[in-house]
Design an enzyme around this catalytic site. Sequence first.
Site, PDB file in Angstrom:
ATOM      1  N   HIS A   1       0.817  -1.231   0.000  1.00 50.60           N
ATOM      2  CA  HIS A   1       0.000   0.000   0.000  1.00 50.60           C
ATOM      3  C   HIS A   1       0.842   1.270   0.000  1.00 50.60           C
ATOM      4  CE1 HIS A   1      -3.997  -1.895   0.749  1.00 50.60           C
ATOM      5  NE2 HIS A   1      -3.187  -2.902   1.051  1.00 50.60           N
TER       6      HIS A   1
ATOM      7  N   ASP B   1       3.098   9.514  -0.787  1.00 51.22           N
ATOM      8  CA  ASP B   1       1.957   8.711  -0.327  1.00 51.22           C
ATOM      9  C   ASP B   1       1.731   7.578  -1.319  1.00 51.22           C
ATOM     10  OD1 ASP B   1      -0.246   8.055   1.241  1.00 51.22           O
ATOM     11  OD2 ASP B   1      -0.998  10.107   1.316  1.00 51.22           O
TER      12      ASP B   1
HETATM   13  O1  LIG Z   1      -2.411   0.913  10.922  1.00 46.91           O
HETATM   14  P1  LIG Z   1      -1.690   2.223  11.038  1.00 46.91           P
HETATM   15  O2  LIG Z   1      -0.236   2.041  11.384  1.00 46.91           O
HETATM   16  O3  LIG Z   1      -2.356   3.190  11.998  1.00 46.91           O
HETATM   17  O4  LIG Z   1      -1.740   2.961   9.629  1.00 46.91           O
HETATM   18  C1  LIG Z   1      -2.898   3.083   8.796  1.00 46.91           C
HETATM   19  C2  LIG Z   1      -2.599   2.597   7.395  1.00 46.91           C
HETATM   20  O5  LIG Z   1      -1.677   3.489   6.806  1.00 46.91           O
HETATM   21  C3  LIG Z   1      -1.102   3.140   5.539  1.00 46.91           C
HETATM   22  O6  LIG Z   1      -2.052   3.301   4.483  1.00 46.91           O
HETATM   23  C4  LIG Z   1      -1.739   3.123   3.102  1.00 46.91           C
HETATM   24  O7  LIG Z   1      -2.806   2.491   2.435  1.00 46.91           O
HETATM   25  C5  LIG Z   1      -3.771   3.305   1.769  1.00 46.91           C
HETATM   26  C6  LIG Z   1      -4.752   2.382   1.038  1.00 46.91           C
HETATM   27  O8  LIG Z   1      -4.094   1.616   0.068  1.00 46.91           O
HETATM   28  C7  LIG Z   1      -3.082   4.246   0.795  1.00 46.91           C
HETATM   29  O9  LIG Z   1      -4.042   5.057   0.117  1.00 46.91           O
HETATM   30  C8  LIG Z   1      -2.110   5.127   1.569  1.00 46.91           C
HETATM   31  O10 LIG Z   1      -1.386   5.954   0.649  1.00 46.91           O
HETATM   32  C9  LIG Z   1      -1.120   4.286   2.364  1.00 46.91           C
HETATM   33  O11 LIG Z   1      -0.414   5.174   3.249  1.00 46.91           O
HETATM   34  C10 LIG Z   1      -0.518   1.742   5.625  1.00 46.91           C
HETATM   35  O12 LIG Z   1       0.070   1.362   4.392  1.00 46.91           O
HETATM   36  C11 LIG Z   1      -1.521   0.735   6.130  1.00 46.91           C
HETATM   37  O13 LIG Z   1      -0.919  -0.543   6.284  1.00 46.91           O
HETATM   38  C12 LIG Z   1      -2.062   1.183   7.473  1.00 46.91           C
HETATM   39  O14 LIG Z   1      -3.110   0.320   7.858  1.00 46.91           O
HETATM   40  O1  LIG Z   2     -11.130  11.031  10.684  1.00 47.38           O
HETATM   41  C1  LIG Z   2     -10.903  10.243   9.760  1.00 47.38           C
HETATM   42  C2  LIG Z   2      -9.750  10.339   8.957  1.00 47.38           C
HETATM   43  C3  LIG Z   2      -9.574   9.438   7.930  1.00 47.38           C
HETATM   44  N1  LIG Z   2     -10.509   8.475   7.688  1.00 47.38           N
HETATM   45  C4  LIG Z   2     -10.355   7.558   6.539  1.00 47.38           C
HETATM   46  O2  LIG Z   2      -9.049   6.990   6.503  1.00 47.38           O
HETATM   47  C5  LIG Z   2      -8.679   6.767   5.161  1.00 47.38           C
HETATM   48  C6  LIG Z   2      -7.305   7.352   4.918  1.00 47.38           C
HETATM   49  O3  LIG Z   2      -6.776   6.735   3.785  1.00 47.38           O
HETATM   50  P1  LIG Z   2      -5.609   7.357   2.937  1.00 47.38           P
HETATM   51  O4  LIG Z   2      -5.353   6.439   1.828  1.00 47.38           O
HETATM   52  O5  LIG Z   2      -5.919   8.757   2.541  1.00 47.38           O
HETATM   53  O6  LIG Z   2      -4.341   7.438   3.920  1.00 47.38           O
HETATM   54  P2  LIG Z   2      -3.700   6.415   4.994  1.00 47.38           P
HETATM   55  O7  LIG Z   2      -4.157   6.899   6.343  1.00 47.38           O
HETATM   56  O8  LIG Z   2      -4.177   5.052   4.685  1.00 47.38           O
HETATM   57  O9  LIG Z   2      -2.221   6.612   4.840  1.00 47.38           O
HETATM   58  C7  LIG Z   2      -9.741   7.396   4.271  1.00 47.38           C
HETATM   59  O10 LIG Z   2     -10.611   6.398   3.772  1.00 47.38           O
HETATM   60  C8  LIG Z   2     -10.460   8.323   5.232  1.00 47.38           C
HETATM   61  O11 LIG Z   2     -11.830   8.537   4.935  1.00 47.38           O
HETATM   62  C9  LIG Z   2     -11.635   8.374   8.459  1.00 47.38           C
HETATM   63  O12 LIG Z   2     -12.481   7.509   8.247  1.00 47.38           O
HETATM   64  N2  LIG Z   2     -11.811   9.282   9.481  1.00 47.38           N
END
Ligand SMILES: O=P(O)(O)OC[C@H]1O[C@H](O[C@H]2O[C@H](CO)[C@@H](O)[C@H](O)[C@H]2O)[C@H](O)[C@@H](O)[C@@H]1O
Ligand SMILES: O=c1ccn([C@@H]2O[C@H](COP(=O)(O)OP(=O)(O)O)[C@@H](O)[C@H]2O)c(=O)[nH]1
Length: 468
Positions: free
Chosen positions: A158, A366
């Site tokens: 991701h 990202d």
């Molecule tokens: O579980 P956390 O450590 O709190 O982090 C939340 C997630 O963050 C990252 O998200 C990524 O996946 C998104 C969906 O594909 C993508 O849009 C975004 O750019 C990425 O940053 C992380 O890769 C996940 O594993 C975490 O669950």
């Molecule tokens: O207050 C919040 C902030 C974020 N999100 C969700 O968290 C996801 C963030 O995904 P993104 O790919 O932008 O970034 P990531 O946190 O996975 O790096 C999106 O679906 C947002 O709608 C949410 O449900 N509530």
Amino acid sequence: MSRLIVISNRVSVPKAAGAAGAQGGLAVALNSALREHRGIWFGWSGQETEEFTGHLDMQRNNGVTTATIDLEPQDIDEYYNGYANRTLWPLFHYRIDLTEYDRNFGEGYERVNARFADSVLPLIEPDDLVWVHDYHLLPLGSMLRQKGVKNRIGLFLHTPWPPARLLVSLPFHERLVSSMLEYDVIGFQTAEWLGSFLHYVDKEMGLDVNEDGSIDYNGRRIVARAFPIGVDYKEFVEGGQSEEAKDAYDHLKASVRGRKVLIGVDRLDYSKGLGERFESFNRFLADNPDQAANVVLLQIAPPSRGDVASYQQIREDLERKTGHINGAHADVAFVPIRYVNRGYPRRQLAGFYRAADIGLVTPLRDGMNLVAKEYVAAQDAEDPGVLILSQFAGAALQLTDALQVNPHSIEHVSETIKRALEMPVAERRRRHEKLLASVRDEDVVHWRDEFVKTLFGKQDVEAGETAA
Ligand SMILES: O=P(O)(O)OC[C@H]1O[C@H](O[C@H]2O[C@H](CO)[C@@H](O)[C@H](O)[C@H]2O)[C@H](O)[C@@H](O)[C@@H]1O
Ligand SMILES: O=c1ccn([C@@H]2O[C@H](COP(=O)(O)OP(=O)(O)O)[C@@H](O)[C@H]2O)c(=O)[nH]1
């Protein structure tokens, strides 16, 4: 028919819902994918236990079966806070200045991956497709192979994949990447990250990469491809019509009393470029004093990975910066930045997005960024807002009709805010129509079907045919 066994670090079950990561894009996407496929979602509960037992907590919620394990404090420290979030995450987001190399982290990472392999093994049946997610679990496929698993196993990353010149700074990088070659399919968010991976495989490992991107290794063929993730478009649009969304829209509109709204929604993460964003908004206010009282930046930033020092640091920096900017530009009845350290349910977010004239999505790096896609999906097609999007988000490769910016350039972002605020409705509609087509057509269902078809090994099967 094959079942789907999805494995990710964290599983979004009610028990883990209080955990910060339950709101990330990965959780959102996998919930959607599993609702359609018979199968199981396996991973860490987000909870700790004094001593690891391997006990599986099985639950069924909203059509999704989950199996979770609890981890020991040392596991969480070394594997999650350590190797995953202090080594791989900064390295994969091009921040070698923040990347920590600690032997205990590496050992903890391998130990927890082995625990995942042991715990999930009894759940895997001969015809299942196994789909592993993200940087926390890169060696899991090879560990399952060592335990005799012959099933098709895929990995989807991701995050970005770093250029080879950065990756080689990681001790034992060859071992990590070789272990990934036990997967049958390796998926990336964009062609750019895929290209970096293939370049590494070619230059550092001396393997031949075929024209279609596949790699022949130890008598097996590995398919490496880009599968850009999308939003659950149908669910998001339905949610946008809910009472919660309407209330959120009305509430925000009423509170700004006619001012234009810029919105940012990001986990509190240094990769999201929040400091640079605030500086850019500050520059806009300073350069456009006639506009300063007419705009508000609403930044929703739920805290994330708070046990890691670099995340504590970014939080302190942002608090200081917000105080400074608000102090300089506020008057008795108005503050320019509303900085909110809490998360909101996505139905409310849909209302906030719709009420905002500009979606400000400016990560420094990202993997994809689903917020950019949600902002587009939430707009009123007759009077849509403008998306300002970093050229360094994976989403920039698809959302080419956004106003794309270099988030490091405070001047460029400030000028782009001005341009967005002045953009005529005809141009806003034209851009939005094209953005919406991409968000709608390349949604999470498309992403899931493309990956599962490729993993199934028969790219011509109809979408959904692997479901029960
Ligand atoms: O579980 P956390 O450590 O709190 O982090 C939340 C997630 O963050 C990252 O998200 C990524 O996946 C998104 C969906 O594909 C993508 O849009 C975004 O750019 C990425 O940053 C992380 O890769 C996940 O594993 C975490 O669950
Ligand atoms: O207050 C919040 C902030 C974020 N999100 C969700 O968290 C996801 C963030 O995904 P993104 O790919 O932008 O970034 P990531 O946190 O996975 O790096 C999106 O679906 C947002 O709608 C949410 O449900 N509530």
